[in-house]
Design an enzyme around this catalytic site. Structure first.
Site, PDB file in Angstrom:
ATOM      1  CB  SER A   1      -1.115   0.135   1.307  1.00  0.00           C
ATOM      2  OG  SER A   1      -1.465   1.209   1.348  1.00  0.00           O
TER       3      SER A   1
ATOM      4  CE1 TYR B   1      -4.098  -1.955   5.282  1.00  0.00           C
ATOM      5  CE2 TYR B   1      -3.253   0.145   4.704  1.00  0.00           C
ATOM      6  CZ  TYR B   1      -3.735  -1.094   4.059  1.00  0.00           C
ATOM      7  OH  TYR B   1      -4.100  -1.257   2.963  1.00  0.00           O
TER       8      TYR B   1
END
Ligand SMILES: NC(=O)c1ccc[n+]([C@@H]2O[C@H](COP(=O)([O-])OP(=O)(O)OC[C@H]3O[C@@H](n4cnc5c(N)ncnc54)[C@H](OP(=O)(O)O)[C@@H]3O)[C@@H](O)[C@H]2O)c1
Length: 288
Positions: free
Chosen positions: A155, A168
């Site tokens: 990401s 995350y």
């Protein structure tokens, strides 16, 4: 030679994790379009069956393998089961991932100092530990392939500061590190390893933020292209990394973020609305 043939994967055997919806389902369909048989994994059997139908509609073999990556041994078992079902593995797109989740299933967005250790652990278990286990288990299958490509769905959060999503973001940065290490370690075994870094993309994962409103406006104000991505805009880059089109590319992190991670130092001048997160989640800057 037609250059478009470089994007073909006829007869290849692919595993796509997190393929019940969102980016993973779109990737599974794209790999089938390119000629792959595909094993798809997730927890939700009914949704996986829908992906299987979409792959089969494209004339390719599909296998659904249900499993929760939070459970010990599941990631390794999925890789082995996929290889057994398809007769080997040439392409692995490890796409499954999660945000910290509240008891009601909604994303838990809290700065590190307010989050609980179990929230951190649950994200690390799925996003990082399962990634390592899946890569380890996939290795012998990929080493036996003549066109092995492993793609980790990281990401842009692994590249830029991402407050309120620290766990995350840390796991996504770790996936980038792992992809580089594996790329070097496995290169002479003919296995290419790359990562993909999507930016804000409309899926179930981001529905809490992508609905029109102050949060969506604030997020997209930091994206030079000024909008959310559709899953189809991530798929082409994934196919590039999976296919012979990227045969000399390994250890790369391909960023598909509308420019979000490009430092503009504010020079672009796009107006930035105030953060919709009220203090103390986003404390005001101290006066200079
Ligand atoms: N959407 C974005 O803006 C964005 C941006 C950058 C990176 N990414 C990354 O792209 C990947 C896909 O994201 P998405 O937006 O498509 O998310 P999504 O719509 O929430 O899909 C996530 C997929 O992962 C599976 N999954 C989640 N937890 C799992 C678990 N414990 N065990 C097994 N499977 C699990 C889900 O299936 P089940 O729920 O059925 O298990 C689903 O198939 C993720 O790795 C995410 O971090 C997304």
């Amino acid at each position: 030679m037609n250059v478009l043939d470089l994007f073909r994967l006829d007869g290849a055997r692919a595993l796509v994790t997190g393929a019940s919806r969102g980016i993973g389902r779109a990737v599974a369909e794209a790999l089938a379009d390119a000629g792959c048989d595909v094993a798809v994994t997730a927890r939700t059997r009914a949704a996986l069956d829908a992906t299987v139908g979409a792959v089969e509609d494209r004339g390719r073999k599909a296998v659904a393998l249900a499993g929760d990556l939070a459970e010990p041994g599941v990631a390794a078992g999925l890789a082995d089961a996929a290889a057994a079902a398809l007769g080997g593995l040439d392409v692995v797109v490890h796409n499954a991932g999660t945000l910290p989740t509240a008891e009601d299933g909604s994303p838990l967005l809290l700065p590190l100092q307010l989050a609980e250790q179990p929230d951190w652990d649950s994200v690390v278990t799925v996003n990082l530990n399962a990634t390592a286990a899946l890569c380890r288990a996939a290795h012998p299958h990929l080493a036996a392939s003549e066109r092995a490509s492993l793609v980790l769905m990281s990401s842009v959060a692994g590249l830029v500061g991402t407050p309120m999503m620290e766990a995350y973001a840390a796991t996504k940065a770790a996936q980038l590190s792992l992809s580089r290490s594996l790329a070097v370690g496995w290169a002479r075994q003919g296995i290419r390893v790359n990562a993909l870094c999507p930016g804000w993309t409309r899926t179930d994962m981001t529905e809490f933020a992508s609905t029109a409103g102050p949060l969506s406006d604030w997020l997209t104000s930091h994206v030079p292209l000024g909008r959310w991505a559709a899953v189809e805009e991530v798929v082409g880059a994934t196919l590039f990394l999976a296919s012979p089109a990227s045969s000399f590319v390994t250890g790369h992190a391909l960023v598909v973020d509308g420019g979000l991670s490009v430092p503009d130092g504010g020079l672009a001048g796009h107006p930035k609305p105030a953060s919709p997160f009220a203090p103390p989640l986003a404390p005001p800057l101290a006066p200079a």
